[in-house]
Design an enzyme around this catalytic site. Structure first.
Site, PDB file in Angstrom:
ATOM      1  N   SER A 149      39.255 -41.329 -51.704  1.00 52.33           N
ATOM      2  CA  SER A 149      40.175 -40.762 -50.708  1.00 52.33           C
ATOM      3  C   SER A 149      39.724 -41.251 -49.346  1.00 52.33           C
ATOM      4  O   SER A 149      38.527 -41.507 -49.133  1.00 52.33           O
ATOM      5  CB  SER A 149      40.106 -39.231 -50.737  1.00 52.33           C
ATOM      6  N   TYR A 162      34.968 -31.660 -50.132  1.00 51.42           N
ATOM      7  CA  TYR A 162      35.860 -32.712 -50.647  1.00 51.42           C
ATOM      8  C   TYR A 162      35.448 -34.077 -50.092  1.00 51.42           C
ATOM      9  O   TYR A 162      35.344 -35.062 -50.838  1.00 51.42           O
ATOM     10  CB  TYR A 162      37.296 -32.387 -50.256  1.00 51.42           C
TER      11      TYR A 162
END
Ligand code: NAD
Length: 269
Positions: A149, A162
């Site tokens: 990501s 995250y």
């Protein structure tokens, strides 16, 4: 004059996709299916999994489904073996299952939430990577795309767990590419950002709005505009803009590419 051959570079090839019932997993399964692949969907959510499998079948994509929690080592090993038993050699893996988790500023970030995200996004990705790499090493090689990501490198606020987990995926990808090159296995990563519409977009916008930081407004509609304003292309990415990059990296056109990360992020670097 004969018709040109259909473009089916994945004909006769099995692709395993974890998180296959989710937005990106399903869009990628559909795309690879159109390119000739047989799809093995792996996911934790039984109802979504069956719906995804049925949708693919209705679209003419040969799709099979396995219920599996990627944090469960024995289940991951058993699932990789079961896919190979049923479908034969698995040449490609899209290691895509992941969760966003909760959003909090670092000073308040709960340890349990941090651990829960690493369990799925890091340990789960490792277990899946190793299980399928072992199979590929024993069956003539293959290729893997890990789902990272832009959060890995972009420093998004309130997302310490995250961001950490996706940075780990970049390290995992590079070391795996070295360790697996002698076995004829390529390993790359993709890093999307701001993909929508969909569950992750809505959740991300709502969670940033609720986090109460100086970076985003408290109104989710304003947060959505703030996020889009940070993208040079001034729009969020569509789910359908991810599968082409995954297919390229998995496929033979990328036969000399390993250890790289491809941002899919509208110009965010
Ligand atoms: P999604 O929530 O639609 O899909 C994720 C899927 O993973 C779900 O079907 C879920 O059931 C499954 N899953 C979660 N935990 C699991 C577990 N323990 N075992 C097996 N399956 C599990 O989200 P998505 O947007 O399709 O995201 C897919 C991947 O892409 C994730 O790794 C996510 O972090 C990453 N990603 C998404 C975006 C985005 O904007 N959507 C951006 C960058 C990266």
């Amino acid at each position: 004059m004969t018709d040109p051959a259909p473009h089916a570079p994945f004909a006769g090839r099995v692709v395993a996709i974890t998180g296959g019932a989710g937005d990106i997993g399903l869009a990628t399964a559909r795309h690879l299916g159109r390119l000739g692949a047989t799809i093995a969907l792996v996911d934790l959510d039984g109802a979504k999994l069956e719906a995804a499998r049925a949708q693919l079948q209705a679209d003419g994509v040969p799709a099979h489904a396995w219920l599996c929690d990627v944090t469960d080592e024995a289940a991951v090993e058993a699932t990789a073996a079961a896919i190979a038993d049923r479908l034969g050699r698995v040449r490609h893996l899209f290691n895509n299952a992941g969760i966003l988790g909760r959003f909090h500023p670092l000073l308040d970030y709960p340890t349990d939430d941090f651990d829960a995200i690493q369990a799925v996004n890091v340990r789960g990705a490792f277990l899946v990577l190793r299980a399928f790499a072992r199979h590929m090493a024993a069956h003539g090689g293959g290729s893997i795309v890990n789902m990272a990501s832009m959060a890995a490198t972009g420093g998004p606020p309130n997302m310490i767990a995250y961001a950490t987990s996706k940075a780990a995926i970049l390290g995992m990808t590079q070391t795996a590419s070295r360790d697996l090159a002698p076995h004829g296995i390529r390993v790359n990563a993709v890093s999307p950002a701001y993909m929508g519409p969909g569950f992750m977009w809505t959740r991300q916008v709502e969670l940033q709005a609720a986090a109460g930081s100086q970076y985003f407004a408290a109104d989710p509609a304003v947060v959505a505009q703030q996020m889009i304003g940070a993208v040079p292309m001034r729009r969020y990415g569509r789910m359908e803009e991810i599968p082409g990059a995954v297919a390229f990296l998995l496929g033979d056109d990328a036969s000399y590419i390993t250890g790289v990360n491809v941002p899919i992020a509208g110009g965010i670097l």
